[in-house]
Scaffold this active site. Structure first.
Site: not given
Length: 646
Positions: A237, A239, A242, A459
């Site tokens: 999606p 990329t 459309t 972390e």
């Protein structure tokens, strides 16, 4: 002649609502003016009527019992009196039965007895009569009212259905099977050209050639070649699938029909197949032409899967009609079909074969060079600093799609505007990347000092282990500021690799386990804060064992079906003994890297504690803070990613 046609088209159209309004007005007029003739008579009070009656001015009283109304007719002598001057008018459309006065009364019996007493007492010639008022037209209209309402509701529903879901010319319910495709008009619609499509060089070249086929077909057919039937755009999606189709619509000088796969779906049986037939009929009439079907997986899903009801599947009928139209008897080669999907694995194999979709164009995520081109497109409308390094932005966004980059550019402009800046700078883009990847900062989240220290140790453990491993991704920054659903985060810049070796995957897993290992080394306790880390390493280890065949105990086997066509819904592709072996191997790989991370942190415990203290003080640390504590990274690559400004 053209001007005359324009003038003819400008003639006012008669709305049906005007006709309805005229009919209603006629009904109301007949009801109001065609009803009782005494509506224009003067209305008087009961006391005035009694006075006129006692004076002998009343000739006749007609009592209407059902409406409790009395009509009063005066004598000829009384009409000559000044007091009855207004009663001489016979009203609108006068007739011989128009009364001089009307009045309303209460109880019928009391009113009649009172009149009779006055007539008898004064020996008056006044006559008292009774009547019942009826309105034949009103009664007829009331009897017709239910039918009028039913017909009106039916007309309303038909008009709404034809306007909303009817589709096709004429706007009638019977045209519901017409195609809902939009015909692209290059003169009025927004133009998108291939210049607006950055990156995707291979896909763009393929699509450009399709446009060239239709513009100059003789160039290819002269050698005996045939124009391709269709091209399928496949990719993740965002990329630009459309967008490529929009560029084709802007560049092609042929009719371009655009619609979504869900436009074929309707609650009525047979409508989907009918719309497919009508779509190709229109395209053939305007050939050469292009049809673009976005999200074709809505109707192109493989047939026969998960259909246990045994009933007639409307989606399958639609797909069968599409297969026939694309390559069957009577098909026309001058119509090219473009389609886009990000779920090619669920499409029917008959749809994917050559002769229907001759070309499958894979639109992949952009690499660093293509991301730079995409940034240049989306940075055009932004007011940015002249010194903004686009190469740096492209390197800071690995794995981002074109839609993600557009979102980064927009979010950076919003962040700069929120800070009151006149131009967008590099820090705004970095904040936008953090905002999109990690979520919104939650500095007001209540965290106890013990929890904050545990987060800092966690972390710092990630940062320390990744700094000591050769193949771990380079660190960008570490933060203990809560963002999204996470309480802290370590940001890396992963190397873009086409192939990944086992030692690289193991180093990444070891760095991921560094957070939990640091908690174990410092506190000799572990917590639930490593959930996302465990999820990540479990997925990586399972991939090594079951997908990529990187485990010596399992061997060179894969249990992954990339085509998605294998139907193993009821059975596993391996035995129970192999399942036990897979579980043991996954657990062994993760535990080995966990112990490796613990050893690295025990060897550098003082530096881990020092780094956690700096992190507690500043909340956000960068690469230069680690260099002050650990020194230069021994296996740093020649091309160093610029660190972020603090």
């Amino acid at each position: 002649m053209a001007k005359e046609n324009k003038n003819l088209n400008k003639k006012p159209k008669v709305s049906p609502y005007w006709i309805y309004g005229i009919i209603i007005a006629v009904f109301l007029g007949l009801q109001l003016f065609g009803g009782s003739a005494f509506q224009n008579s003067k209305e008087i009070k009961t006391s005035e009527f009694i006075k006129y009656l006692e004076d002998g001015d009343v000739k006749e009283v007609v009592i209407i019992s059902n409406t409790k109304t009395a009509r009063v007719f005066l004598t000829e002598d009384a009409l000559k009196k000044t007091v009855h001057e207004k009663a001489r008018s016979k009203g609108f459309m006068p007739t011989g039965n128009v009364p001089n006065y009307t009045l309303k009364f209460g109880d019928l019996g009391n009113f009649e007895d009172r009149i009779d007493d006055i007539i008898t007492k004064n020996n008056l010639p006044t006559s008292r009569n009774a009547d019942i008022e009826s309105n034949a037209f009103g009664d007829f209209l009331i009897s017709l009212l239910p039918f009028i309402l039913i017909i009106g509701v039916w007309i309303f529903i038909m008009r709404r259905m034809s306007a909303g879901g009817g589709g096709g010319a004429g706007g009638q319910i019977f045209n519901i099977g017409k195609s809902k495709a939009k015909l692209f008009d290059e003169k009025t619609d927004t133009k998108t050209s291939f210049k607006d499509v950055a990156g995707l060089e291979g896909a763009k070249e393929e699509v450009q050639e399709i446009v060239d086929f239709l513009k100059f077909p003789e160039k290819y057919t002269s050698l005996g070649g045939k124009i391709p039937k269709g091209a399928l755009l496949v990719g993740p999606p965002g990329t630009g699938k459309t967008l490529l189709a929009k560029a084709v619509a802007g560049e092609a000088k042929v009719p371009f029909f655009s619609l979504s796969g869900s436009d074929f779906v309707e609650m009525f049986v047979g409508v989907g197949a009918s719309r497919v037939r009508d779509l190709f009929k229109q395209a053939k009439e305007k050939s050469p032409s292009i049809i673009f079907i976005d999200e074709i997986d809505a109707i192109g899903r493989a047939r026969g899967k998960n259909n246990f009801s045994g009933s007639n599947d409307e989606r399958e009928n639609t797909l069968n009609q599409l297969l026939t139209e694309m390559d069957g008897f009577g098909t026309n080669t001058n119509v090219i079909v473009l389609a886009a999907t990000n779920r090619a694995d669920v499409l029917d194999s008959a749809l994917m074969r050559a002769g229907r979709f001759d070309r499958q164009i894979y639109v992949d995520l952009p690499d660093v060079r293509e991301r730079k081109e995409i940034f240049e497109v989306h940075l055009r409308p932004l007011k940015k600093e002249e010194t903004l390094d686009i190469d740096f932005l492209a390197k800071q966004t690995p794995g981002f799609s074109g839609a993600d980059i557009a979102n980064v550019c927009n979010e950076s402009a919003l962040i700069a505007a929120r800070k009151g800046k006149k131009a967008v700078n590099k820090q705004d883009f970095l904040d936008a990347v953090d905002r999109i990847v990690g979520g919104l900062e939650k500095k007001n989240k209540i965290i106890t000092p013990e929890e904050k220290k545990a987060i800092a140790i966690h972390e710092a453990g990630h940062a320390t282990v990744s700094w000591m491993l050769e193949h771990a991704a380079p660190l960008v920054k570490v933060t203990i500021v809560p963002r999204g659903q996470s309480l802290g985060a370590a940001w890396y810049l992963p190397e873009e690799r086409l192939i990944v070796r086992p030692e690289q995957m193991l180093d990444e897993m070891c760095a991921t386990m560094g957070g939990r290992a640091a908690e174990k080394v410092i506190f000799d306790k572990i917590s639930t804060g490593a959930l996302s880390d465990l999820e990540k390493v479990t997925k990586q280890a399972r991939g090594m064992v079951t997908v990529y065949g990187l485990s010596d105990k399992i061997g060179n086997l894969t249990y992954y079906d990339s085509s998605g066509q294998q139907n193993n819904g009821f059975t596993k592709p391996y035995s129970e003994e192999t399942a036990v072996l897979i579980d043991k191997e996954i657990s062994s790989i993760i535990e080995e890297q966990y112990q490796r991370a613990i050893k690295i942190l025990e060897d550098n415990k003082d530096k881990l504690t020092e780094l956690a203290d700096v992190l507690l003080e500043k909340e956000v640390i960068f690469k230069d803070n680690l260099e002050k504590i650990f020194g230069k990274r021994p296996f740093e690559k020649a091309e160093v990613i610029s660190e972020e400004e603090e």
